[in-house]
Design a protein around this motif. Structure first.
Motif, PDB file in Angstrom:
ATOM      1  N   ILE A  33       0.837  -1.196   0.000  1.00 31.85           N
ATOM      2  CA  ILE A  33       0.000   0.000   0.000  1.00 31.85           C
ATOM      3  C   ILE A  33       0.875   1.250   0.000  1.00 31.85           C
ATOM      4  O   ILE A  33       2.014   1.239   0.461  1.00 31.85           O
ATOM      5  N   ASP A  34       0.326   2.345  -0.550  1.00 25.81           N
ATOM      6  CA  ASP A  34       0.982   3.644  -0.459  1.00 25.81           C
ATOM      7  C   ASP A  34       0.012   4.726   0.025  1.00 25.81           C
ATOM      8  O   ASP A  34       0.367   5.898   0.108  1.00 25.81           O
ATOM      9  N   HIS A  35      -1.226   4.331   0.298  1.00 29.66           N
ATOM     10  CA  HIS A  35      -2.229   5.230   0.863  1.00 29.66           C
ATOM     11  C   HIS A  35      -3.011   4.485   1.934  1.00 29.66           C
ATOM     12  O   HIS A  35      -3.196   3.260   1.840  1.00 29.66           O
ATOM     13  N   LEU A  36      -3.476   5.232   2.921  1.00 28.50           N
ATOM     14  CA  LEU A  36      -4.365   4.677   3.929  1.00 28.50           C
ATOM     15  C   LEU A  36      -5.459   5.693   4.198  1.00 28.50           C
ATOM     16  O   LEU A  36      -5.184   6.890   4.367  1.00 28.50           O
ATOM     17  N   HIS A  86      -3.918   9.438   3.966  1.00 28.20           N
ATOM     18  CA  HIS A  86      -2.469   9.566   4.092  1.00 28.20           C
ATOM     19  C   HIS A  86      -1.794   8.934   2.877  1.00 28.20           C
ATOM     20  O   HIS A  86      -2.215   7.867   2.411  1.00 28.20           O
ATOM     21  N   ALA A  87      -0.761   9.588   2.377  1.00 33.54           N
ATOM     22  CA  ALA A  87       0.076   9.023   1.309  1.00 33.54           C
ATOM     23  C   ALA A  87       1.489   8.847   1.854  1.00 33.54           C
ATOM     24  O   ALA A  87       1.975   9.679   2.629  1.00 33.54           O
ATOM     25  N   PHE A  88       2.166   7.772   1.437  1.00 32.72           N
ATOM     26  CA  PHE A  88       3.514   7.495   1.943  1.00 32.72           C
ATOM     27  C   PHE A  88       4.205   6.554   0.962  1.00 32.72           C
ATOM     28  O   PHE A  88       3.548   5.932   0.105  1.00 32.72           O
ATOM     29  N   PRO A  89       5.532   6.425   1.040  1.00 36.45           N
ATOM     30  CA  PRO A  89       6.240   5.482   0.167  1.00 36.45           C
ATOM     31  C   PRO A  89       5.679   4.076   0.333  1.00 36.45           C
ATOM     32  O   PRO A  89       5.362   3.646   1.445  1.00 36.45           O
ATOM     33  N   ALA A  90       5.551   3.367  -0.767  1.00 37.19           N
ATOM     34  CA  ALA A  90       4.929   2.039  -0.756  1.00 37.19           C
ATOM     35  C   ALA A  90       5.611   1.118   0.248  1.00 37.19           C
ATOM     36  O   ALA A  90       6.842   1.102   0.386  1.00 37.19           O
ATOM     37  N   VAL A  91       4.774   0.349   0.963  1.00 41.19           N
ATOM     38  CA  VAL A  91       5.277  -0.580   1.960  1.00 41.19           C
ATOM     39  C   VAL A  91       4.417  -1.834   1.914  1.00 41.19           C
ATOM     40  O   VAL A  91       3.217  -1.763   1.660  1.00 41.19           O
ATOM     41  N   THR A  92       5.025  -2.988   2.122  1.00 38.59           N
ATOM     42  CA  THR A  92       4.284  -4.244   2.178  1.00 38.59           C
ATOM     43  C   THR A  92       4.078  -4.620   3.638  1.00 38.59           C
ATOM     44  O   THR A  92       5.050  -4.767   4.394  1.00 38.59           O
ATOM     45  N   VAL A  93       2.827  -4.742   4.029  1.00 42.74           N
ATOM     46  CA  VAL A  93       2.499  -4.987   5.433  1.00 42.74           C
ATOM     47  C   VAL A  93       1.326  -5.955   5.508  1.00 42.74           C
ATOM     48  O   VAL A  93       0.579  -6.127   4.551  1.00 42.74           O
ATOM     49  N   ARG A  94       1.166  -6.555   6.657  1.00 44.31           N
ATOM     50  CA  ARG A  94      -0.090  -7.258   6.984  1.00 44.31           C
ATOM     51  C   ARG A  94      -0.814  -6.535   8.107  1.00 44.31           C
ATOM     52  O   ARG A  94      -2.029  -6.391   8.072  1.00 44.31           O
ATOM     53  N   ARG A  95      -0.065  -6.067   9.091  1.00 42.88           N
ATOM     54  CA  ARG A  95      -0.687  -5.433  10.254  1.00 42.88           C
ATOM     55  C   ARG A  95      -0.105  -4.037  10.472  1.00 42.88           C
ATOM     56  O   ARG A  95       1.085  -3.810  10.244  1.00 42.88           O
ATOM     57  N   LEU A  96      -0.970  -3.143  10.897  1.00 47.38           N
ATOM     58  CA  LEU A  96      -0.571  -1.808  11.316  1.00 47.38           C
ATOM     59  C   LEU A  96      -1.215  -1.512  12.662  1.00 47.38           C
ATOM     60  O   LEU A  96      -2.192  -2.155  13.053  1.00 47.38           O
ATOM     61  N   THR A  97      -0.668  -0.533  13.354  1.00 50.57           N
ATOM     62  CA  THR A  97      -1.245  -0.082  14.616  1.00 50.57           C
ATOM     63  C   THR A  97      -1.618   1.390  14.502  1.00 50.57           C
ATOM     64  O   THR A  97      -0.825   2.201  14.014  1.00 50.57           O
ATOM     65  N   VAL A  98      -2.835   1.708  14.921  1.00 47.21           N
ATOM     66  CA  VAL A  98      -3.294   3.095  14.972  1.00 47.21           C
ATOM     67  C   VAL A  98      -3.434   3.502  16.433  1.00 47.21           C
ATOM     68  O   VAL A  98      -4.060   2.789  17.227  1.00 47.21           O
ATOM     69  N   GLU A  99      -2.847   4.633  16.782  1.00 42.44           N
ATOM     70  CA  GLU A  99      -2.964   5.189  18.128  1.00 42.44           C
ATOM     71  C   GLU A  99      -3.561   6.587  18.011  1.00 42.44           C
ATOM     72  O   GLU A  99      -3.140   7.369  17.165  1.00 42.44           O
ATOM     73  N   ALA A 130       1.055   6.456  -6.532  1.00 41.46           N
ATOM     74  CA  ALA A 130       1.419   7.832  -6.154  1.00 41.46           C
ATOM     75  C   ALA A 130       1.747   7.808  -4.673  1.00 41.46           C
ATOM     76  O   ALA A 130       0.904   7.434  -3.856  1.00 41.46           O
ATOM     77  N   GLU A 131       2.954   8.204  -4.321  1.00 43.54           N
ATOM     78  CA  GLU A 131       3.432   7.968  -2.955  1.00 43.54           C
ATOM     79  C   GLU A 131       3.583   9.244  -2.136  1.00 43.54           C
ATOM     80  O   GLU A 131       4.225   9.248  -1.082  1.00 43.54           O
ATOM     81  N   SER A 132       2.988  10.346  -2.602  1.00 48.00           N
ATOM     82  CA  SER A 132       3.040  11.599  -1.837  1.00 48.00           C
ATOM     83  C   SER A 132       1.839  12.454  -2.208  1.00 48.00           C
ATOM     84  O   SER A 132       1.193  12.242  -3.241  1.00 48.00           O
ATOM     85  N   VAL A 133       1.546  13.416  -1.365  1.00 47.70           N
ATOM     86  CA  VAL A 133       0.463  14.357  -1.639  1.00 47.70           C
ATOM     87  C   VAL A 133       0.949  15.357  -2.674  1.00 47.70           C
ATOM     88  O   VAL A 133       2.037  15.915  -2.542  1.00 47.70           O
ATOM     89  N   PRO A 134       0.180  15.602  -3.748  1.00 45.62           N
ATOM     90  CA  PRO A 134       0.633  16.540  -4.786  1.00 45.62           C
ATOM     91  C   PRO A 134       0.874  17.935  -4.221  1.00 45.62           C
ATOM     92  O   PRO A 134       0.208  18.378  -3.277  1.00 45.62           O
ATOM     93  N   GLU A 135       1.820  18.623  -4.825  1.00 50.77           N
ATOM     94  CA  GLU A 135       2.130  19.995  -4.429  1.00 50.77           C
ATOM     95  C   GLU A 135       1.242  20.964  -5.204  1.00 50.77           C
ATOM     96  O   GLU A 135       0.845  20.703  -6.342  1.00 50.77           O
ATOM     97  N   ILE A 136       0.950  22.091  -4.586  1.00 49.92           N
ATOM     98  CA  ILE A 136       0.229  23.167  -5.262  1.00 49.92           C
ATOM     99  C   ILE A 136       1.260  24.123  -5.830  1.00 49.92           C
ATOM    100  O   ILE A 136       2.032  24.743  -5.096  1.00 49.92           O
ATOM    101  N   ALA A 137       1.283  24.241  -7.150  1.00 46.02           N
ATOM    102  CA  ALA A 137       2.306  25.060  -7.806  1.00 46.02           C
ATOM    103  C   ALA A 137       2.080  26.541  -7.577  1.00 46.02           C
ATOM    104  O   ALA A 137       3.011  27.322  -7.546  1.00 46.02           O
TER     105      ALA A 137
END
Length: 431
Positions: A334-337, A382-395, A413-420
Motif C-alpha cells: 500500500i501507499d495510501h491509507l 495519508h500518502a507514503f512510500p509504498a510498503v508491504t504490510v499485513r498489520r498496522l497499529t493506529v494510536e 502515487a506515494e506523496s500528496v501533490p504539491e500546489i504550484a
C-alpha cells in the motif's frame, strides 16, 4: 453536566452531507455576459441570453467529477434572479432567453433528478438591485418571499448557501429565515449564516488545514473582511471548501482551468483532511461548461477513481487505550491509507499515529511510523512510500474515539501533490 465541545453530536443529515464528500458550484448569471465577478445591479436583464443552455451537460459534468450534489447561484449580489420570481422584474423573465419564459433553476433541478444528483441553491443575502435593501424590515420580507419561492417550487433541497460578502453591518432576520427553512426544507444544510449546520472553511482556495475541527464557537464571515461571527454556543459545523476551477467564479474568456495536479492537491487538502469540497465549474455565455473544463474534470474524476476505487479493507481489533490493530489478512503493498472516525458521538480524535509493527518494531514502542496527524473525522487520506504490510497499529488521542473504517490503497502515487501556485482571490466589486 454540559458535554464538552468535542462531544457535541452531529445530526443524521450532517453525517449524510459529510458522506457526500464533494459537490460542484455553478456560478452563472448576468455577470457571465459582462466578464464581471461582482456587478452593481444595473446591468440590463436583456443582456442575459445563453444560446445553448444545457443544464444536463452541467450536471453530467459534475457527476463525472465525482460530485454528489450541486449548488447553483440562483441570485448573486447583483440581484439578478435565474428564476421568474414574482418579487422583482430583474430576472430571466425580463430577458430574451426563451422569450422570457425560461427558468434556469427549474432546468438544473430537472437535470439533478434525471442524473441522481442532489440540488443546492445559493441566494445572496446582499442585493445591489433591490431598492428596499436599505430598509432591513422591508428587505427581510422581500428576501423571505424569494427564499419561499425557491424552497417551495423546485423539490427537495440539499443545501442553502448564504454568502456573507457585502452584508457586513446589515441586519437580517435570521430567526425568520431559519423558521422558513425549517418549515419548507428541514433537511437542507445551511451554509455559514443565520442558524448554520455547515460552515465555510475560511478561504476560497479549497484548502482545509490539519486539524479540521467540526465543533466551533465562531465562523468566518467572508473572504473580504476579517470579521467573524460569534455563535451563541459551540456547534457541530463541518467545513465546506469552495474553490473555482478557474481564477474567477464566473466565466471569463481569458482564463484557463487549473491543472490536474493542482486539483488533486486541493482534493487531498480538503476531502483528504475530512472536509467537503465544493468545486466551481462556471458555464460560459453559451450556457455550457467549456470543453477544456469538461476535459479537465473528466481527467480529475478518472484519476480519483483510479486511485481509490479498489480499496484493500482491514479488520480492526481494539487494543484499548486508544489503540487499534489493523489486519489486512495477508501481506499487501500500500501507499495510501484512509481512516474514518465513528462520528455518531461527536468528533473525538485530536491526533493520531499509524505505525508498521510488521517490520521488526515492537508493539510497545509503536514500530515504524508511517503517518501521523491531527483529526481524521469523516475521512483522512495519508500518502507514503509504498510498503508491504499485513498489520498496522493506529494510536489516537481522544477519549472514547472509535474507528469506523480503514482502507489501504496501492495507487502508484506515494506523496500528496504539491500546489504550484495559489490564484489571488481578492476580486474587487468592479472586476
Amino acid at each position: 453536566m454540559r458535554p464538552t465541545v468535542h462531544h457535541i453530536e452531529p445530526t443524521p443529515a450532517q453525517l449524510a452531507w459529510q458522506a457526500d464528500r464533494m459537490g460542484v458550484f455553478f456560478h452563472f448569471g448576468i455577470n457571465t455576459f459582462h466578464g464581471k465577478e461582482w456587478s452593481d445591479g444595473t446591468l440590463p436583464a436583456s443582456s442575459f441570453n445563453p444560446t445553448q443552455l444545457d443544464a444536463g451537460q452541467w450536471v453530467r459534468t459534475a457527476r463525472e467529477a465525482g460530485a454528489k450534489y450541486v449548488v447553483l447561484t440562483a441570485k448573486h449580489h447583483d440581484g439578478f434572479c435565474l428564476w421568474p420570481t414574482a418579487l422583482t422584474d430583474y430576472s430571466v423573465a425580463s430577458s430574451p432567453w426563451k422569450g422570457g419564459k425560461g427558468d434556469v433553476v427549474a432546468e438544473v433541478a430537472a437535470a439533478c433528478r434525471e442524473y441522481g444528483m442532489k440540488l443546492g441553491l445559493y441566494l445572496s443575502p446582499w442585493d445591489r438591485n433591490a431598492e428596499c435593501y436599505a430598509d432591513s424590515k422591508a428587505y427581510d420580507e422581500f428576501y423571505l418571499g424569494q427564499l419561499r419561492e425557491l424552497c417551495s417550487n423546485y423539490g427537495e433541497l440539499h443545501e442553502l448557501w448564504f454568502d456573507g460578502a457585502g452584508s457586513e453591518g446589515h441586519e437580517y432576520d435570521w430567526a425568520w429565515i431559519a423558521a422558513l427553512i425549517e418549515e419548507l426544507q428541514p433537511g437542507a444544510m445551511v451554509f455559514n449564516m443565520g442558524q448554520p449546520t455547515i460552515r465555510w472553511v475560511g478561504n476560497e482556495d479549497g484548502l482545509a488545514a490539519d486539524p479540521v475541527e467540526y465543533v466551533v464557537e465562531q465562523t468566518d464571515f467572508s473572504n473580504y473582511t476579517v470579521v467573524t461571527t460569534k455563535l451563541e454556543e459551540a456547534l457541530y459545523l463541518p467545513p465546506e471548501c469552495d474553490v473555482s476551477i478557474r481564477r474567477g467564479w464566473f466565466w471569463h474568456e481569458d482564463q484557463e482551468p487549473k491543472t490536474l495536479e493542482h486539483l488533486l492537491a486541493i482534493y487531498y487538502r480538503s476531502v483528504g483532511l475530512g472536509a467537503n469540497l465544493l468545486l466551481n465549474l462556471p458555464p460560459d455565455t453559451r450556457g455550457l461548461i467549456p470543453e477544456e473544463d469538461v476535459a479537465r474534470v473528466r481527467e480529475f474524476g478518472a484519476e480519483i477513481n483510479r486511485r481509490f476505487e479498489t480499496p484493500l479493507p482491514a479488520s480492526v481489533r481494539d487494543l484499548g487505550e486508544g489503540r487499534w490493530e489493523l489486519d489486512f489478512g495477508q501481506p499487501v503493498t500500500i501507499d495510501h491509507l484512509l481512516l474514518a472516525e465513528d462520528l455518531s458521538g461527536g468528533q473525538l480524535v485530536r491526533s493520531h499515529r499509524i505505525s508498521n509493527t510488521d517490520d521488526g518494531g515492537l508493539l510497545a514502542s509503536g514500530g515504524t511510523v508511517l503517518a501521523s496527524g491531527g483529526t481524521f473525522g469523516s475521512q483522512r487520506i495519508h500518502a507514503f512510500p509504498a510498503v508491504t504490510v499485513r498489520r498496522l497499529t493506529v494510536e489516537v488521542e481522544g477519549d472514547g474515539a472509535r474507528l469506523a473504517a480503514v482502507d489501504g490503497f496501492r495507487t502508484g502515487a506515494e506523496s500528496v501533490p504539491e500546489i504550484a501556485y495559489l490564484a489571488p482571490t481578492d476580486y474587487p466589486e468592479d472586476h
